[in-house]
Design a protein around this motif. Structure first.
Motif, PDB file in Angstrom:
ATOM      1  N   GLU A   5       0.816  -1.212   0.000  1.00 31.77           N
ATOM      2  CA  GLU A   5       0.000   0.000   0.000  1.00 31.77           C
ATOM      3  C   GLU A   5       0.856   1.270   0.000  1.00 31.77           C
ATOM      4  O   GLU A   5       0.584   2.212  -0.757  1.00 31.77           O
ATOM      5  CB  GLU A   5      -0.929   0.013   1.215  1.00 31.77           C
ATOM      6  CG  GLU A   5      -1.812   1.246   1.297  1.00 31.77           C
ATOM      7  CD  GLU A   5      -2.702   1.241   2.528  1.00 31.77           C
ATOM      8  OE1 GLU A   5      -3.604   2.103   2.604  1.00 31.77           O
ATOM      9  OE2 GLU A   5      -2.489   0.397   3.414  1.00 31.77           O
ATOM     10  N   LYS A   6       1.882   1.302   0.820  1.00 29.79           N
ATOM     11  CA  LYS A   6       2.723   2.491   0.928  1.00 29.79           C
ATOM     12  C   LYS A   6       3.418   2.796  -0.399  1.00 29.79           C
ATOM     13  O   LYS A   6       3.458   3.953  -0.840  1.00 29.79           O
ATOM     14  CB  LYS A   6       3.758   2.309   2.040  1.00 29.79           C
ATOM     15  CG  LYS A   6       4.648   3.524   2.249  1.00 29.79           C
ATOM     16  CD  LYS A   6       5.641   3.287   3.386  1.00 29.79           C
ATOM     17  CE  LYS A   6       6.568   4.486   3.577  1.00 29.79           C
ATOM     18  NZ  LYS A   6       7.557   4.239   4.674  1.00 29.79           N
ATOM     19  N   GLU A  43       2.809   5.984  -2.991  1.00 29.61           N
ATOM     20  CA  GLU A  43       3.921   6.794  -3.487  1.00 29.61           C
ATOM     21  C   GLU A  43       3.896   6.842  -5.019  1.00 29.61           C
ATOM     22  O   GLU A  43       4.122   7.901  -5.623  1.00 29.61           O
ATOM     23  CB  GLU A  43       5.246   6.216  -3.002  1.00 29.61           C
ATOM     24  CG  GLU A  43       6.471   6.991  -3.472  1.00 29.61           C
ATOM     25  CD  GLU A  43       7.796   6.354  -3.044  1.00 29.61           C
ATOM     26  OE1 GLU A  43       8.846   6.856  -3.486  1.00 29.61           O
ATOM     27  OE2 GLU A  43       7.761   5.354  -2.295  1.00 29.61           O
TER      28      GLU A  43
END
Length: 344
Positions: free
Chosen positions: A273-274, A278
């Motif tokens: 997810e991170k 980004e």
């Protein structure tokens, strides 16, 4: 990975145009549509999965399926053959396709997704690569044999007053590009900016210089939503419905990308997810480029498109110059007030 290919393959392998697509009108049933991505599923295309997850396509009477792609060439040929009705593909690749297939266009762009092509060369600062393209002179730059960032380099060279052979190309498979950068086998490499998150995870941003083609004055439209001419002619309302639903999700993703990333991960739960947040953050810079606030999401400036057609025809030595109206059809775009970038 062929995501960044301009049209280099012959179109001789195209199957005959499929029979007219049959639509479920007046039956109370959803109209089936097949949509091909230009590449694999990730944060770059998360809004389309939000539209699918939240039922926006169904709200418009559509039963949409989304498949992964194998590059812009594959997207265009899939649509031209009738296997898919809609897809994502690069505008410059479409210019080349239409030049090689003159006459009534088989495929047209109907919504500009990347308002600017996210072409960049990323270099190692410890090898003397700075924010100036001229710092690439004499360096080794990794790129696939035939890919769009590499092929568009002569356009940058012209703008920067550089020779086309100012540096040495190091032909490298896409899957090995990060590795040769990290090891220092090359001084720089070509990327779609939002695809470089894998490199950013392995090298600190302060160690790298990101040279954007757009900053060099090369104003190229990137991937757009493409539609078959058969579909446009037979049922433009279906295209308009798809664009309304997609645009609704794109606007919402600008306001808050987390739900879109979550919807995308329903399809590809292995994705981080991170990292994908980004990636979208970079994608958003190109989807909502500077002039987007003037004409809204999905639209184009005709002069900019005409200049891009001229550049592609010249740089790639095409014998036919397609008309800009044959490349892009803006008649099915959502209403202007629906295409505003949200204030965040």
């Amino acid at each position: 990975m062929q995501r960044r290919f301009f049209l280099a393959a012959s179109t001789a392998a195209l199957s005959p145009i499929a029979a007219p697509f049959v639509f479920a009108q007046g039956t109370g049933k959803l109209t089936p549509l097949k949509f091909t991505l230009d590449f694999r599923i990730n944060g770059q295309t998360a809004p389309f999965f939000l539209a699918l997850s939240k039922g926006y396509y169904k709200d418009e009477g559509l039963d949409v399926s989304i498949d992964t792609g194998a590059g812009s060439v594959a997207s265009i040929t899939r649509i031209a053959s009738g296997v898919y009705q809609l897809g994502l593909g690069d505008i410059s690749a479409l210019v080349e396709f239409n030049a090689q297939n003159p006459g009534t266009p088989m495929v047209q762009a109907v919504y500009q997704y990347y308002n600017r092509a996210p072409f960049v060369i990323i270099g190692r600062k410890d090898r003397g690569v700075t924010g100036d393209f001229k710092s690439l002179t004499g360096k080794k730059v990794a790129a696939a044999a035939v890919e769009s960032t590499r092929r568009a380099w002569p356009m940058v060279a012209r703008k920067q007053g550089m020779r086309g052979d100012a540096f040495q190309w190091q032909t490298t498979d896409f899957s090995a590009r990060d590795n040769v950068m990290v090891r220092g086998d090359v001084d720089a490499a070509t990327y779609f900016h939002d695809s470089a998150v894998s490199l950013f995870a392995r090298m600190k941003p302060e160690e790298l210089s990101v040279l954007k083609y757009a900053d060099a004055g090369v104003n190229l439209y990137g991937n757009a939503i493409l539609a078959s001419s058969n579909l446009i002619a037979q049922n433009p309302k279906v295209v308009a419905a798809f664009l309304r639903a997609s645009n609704r999700a794109i606007v919402e993703t600008f306001a808050n990308p987390a739900p879109s990333i979550a919807a995308m991960r329903q399809r590809e739960p292995i994705l981080d997810e991170k990292i994908e947040l980004e990636r979208w953050g970079i994608t958003a810079q190109y989807v909502g480029a500077a002039d987007t606030r003037g004409h809204g999401l999905g639209d184009i400036k005709k002069l900019t498109l005409e200049q891009q057609v001229d550049e592609v025809v010249d740089v790639f030595g095409l014998k036919v110059k397609p008309a800009s109206d044959a490349i892009f059809n803006t008649s099915m775009l959502p209403l202007r007030n629906e295409r505003n970038l949200p204030k965040v």
